[in-house]
Write a protein that holds these residues in place. Structure first.
Motif, mmCIF file in Angstrom:
data_model
loop_
_atom_site.group_PDB
_atom_site.id
_atom_site.type_symbol
_atom_site.label_atom_id
_atom_site.label_comp_id
_atom_site.label_asym_id
_atom_site.label_seq_id
_atom_site.Cartn_x
_atom_site.Cartn_y
_atom_site.Cartn_z
ATOM 1 N N ILE A 67 17.810 28.147 47.542
ATOM 2 C CA ILE A 67 17.712 29.026 46.378
ATOM 3 C C ILE A 67 18.457 28.398 45.210
ATOM 4 O O ILE A 67 17.941 28.326 44.084
ATOM 5 C CB ILE A 67 18.283 30.436 46.675
ATOM 6 C CG1 ILE A 67 17.387 31.181 47.665
ATOM 7 C CG2 ILE A 67 18.432 31.248 45.384
ATOM 8 C CD1 ILE A 67 17.966 32.514 48.139
ATOM 9 N N LYS A 122 14.065 35.986 44.551
ATOM 10 C CA LYS A 122 15.259 35.294 45.049
ATOM 11 C C LYS A 122 15.722 34.333 43.968
ATOM 12 O O LYS A 122 15.008 33.415 43.583
ATOM 13 C CB LYS A 122 14.949 34.499 46.322
ATOM 14 C CG LYS A 122 14.899 35.338 47.597
ATOM 15 C CD LYS A 122 13.785 36.310 47.577
ATOM 16 C CE LYS A 122 13.303 36.695 48.952
ATOM 17 N NZ LYS A 122 12.006 36.191 49.277
ATOM 18 N N LEU A 155 19.192 38.941 45.102
ATOM 19 C CA LEU A 155 17.867 39.469 45.350
ATOM 20 C C LEU A 155 17.617 40.462 44.222
ATOM 21 O O LEU A 155 18.316 41.465 44.107
ATOM 22 C CB LEU A 155 17.792 40.166 46.707
ATOM 23 C CG LEU A 155 16.476 40.854 47.029
ATOM 24 C CD1 LEU A 155 15.331 39.851 47.105
ATOM 25 C CD2 LEU A 155 16.596 41.630 48.333
ATOM 26 N N ILE A 174 23.425 38.694 47.464
ATOM 27 C CA ILE A 174 23.207 38.193 48.823
ATOM 28 C C ILE A 174 24.555 37.650 49.271
ATOM 29 O O ILE A 174 25.010 36.619 48.785
ATOM 30 C CB ILE A 174 22.119 37.103 48.855
ATOM 31 C CG1 ILE A 174 20.793 37.662 48.346
ATOM 32 C CG2 ILE A 174 21.981 36.539 50.271
ATOM 33 C CD1 ILE A 174 19.696 36.606 48.173
ATOM 34 N N PRO A 193 23.975 33.868 45.151
ATOM 35 C CA PRO A 193 22.550 34.197 45.159
ATOM 36 C C PRO A 193 22.317 35.700 45.012
ATOM 37 O O PRO A 193 23.165 36.515 45.398
ATOM 38 C CB PRO A 193 22.076 33.690 46.520
ATOM 39 C CG PRO A 193 23.299 33.646 47.366
ATOM 40 C CD PRO A 193 24.442 33.386 46.448
#
Length: 114
Positions: free
Chosen positions: A109, A69, A15, A98, A13
């Motif tokens: 996500i 996200k 950001l 992340i 993931p």
């Protein structure tokens, strides 16, 4: 200096941060990313003051910080969508891995962007 070919690329993931000069444009970008399943969530912060040097001159303006996200797998599409819609000649686009988080949230996500 890191680049897109960096062998230490993060596969999880992300950001992604960008800025936008007005709230309505930021909301339009957020809706586009969500409807294309490029982001699970987009946060638009209240206006802030940004100071920077551009073309040799000090600039000062009001912008909205945007937190996107998403996942590494969707980064290129996010980058392209931001570049396509952004009014600036050179838009801020920074991806931060992340590395830890709530397992359920990180799974959400991933599922939301698949």
């Amino acid at each position: 200096m890191a680049n897109d070919d960096d062998t230490r690329r993060h596969d999880g993931p992300l950001l992604v941060l960008t800025t936008w000069p007005d709230a309505e444009g930021a909301r339009e970008l957020a809706r586009t990313l969500l409807h294309r399943r490029l982001a699970a969530c987009v946060n638009i912060l209240p206006p802030m003051t940004s100071l920077y040097i551009w073309d040799g001159s000090e600039e000062c303006g009001e912008e909205h910080q945007i937190f996107i996200k998403t996942t590494s797998a969707r980064f290129d599409a996010v980058r392209d969508a931001v570049a396509e819609a952004h009014p600036y000649e050179l838009a801020e686009l920074i991806a931060v891995p992340i590395v830890r988080g709530s397992p359920g949230y990180l799974q959400w996500i991933d599922e939301s962007t698949s």
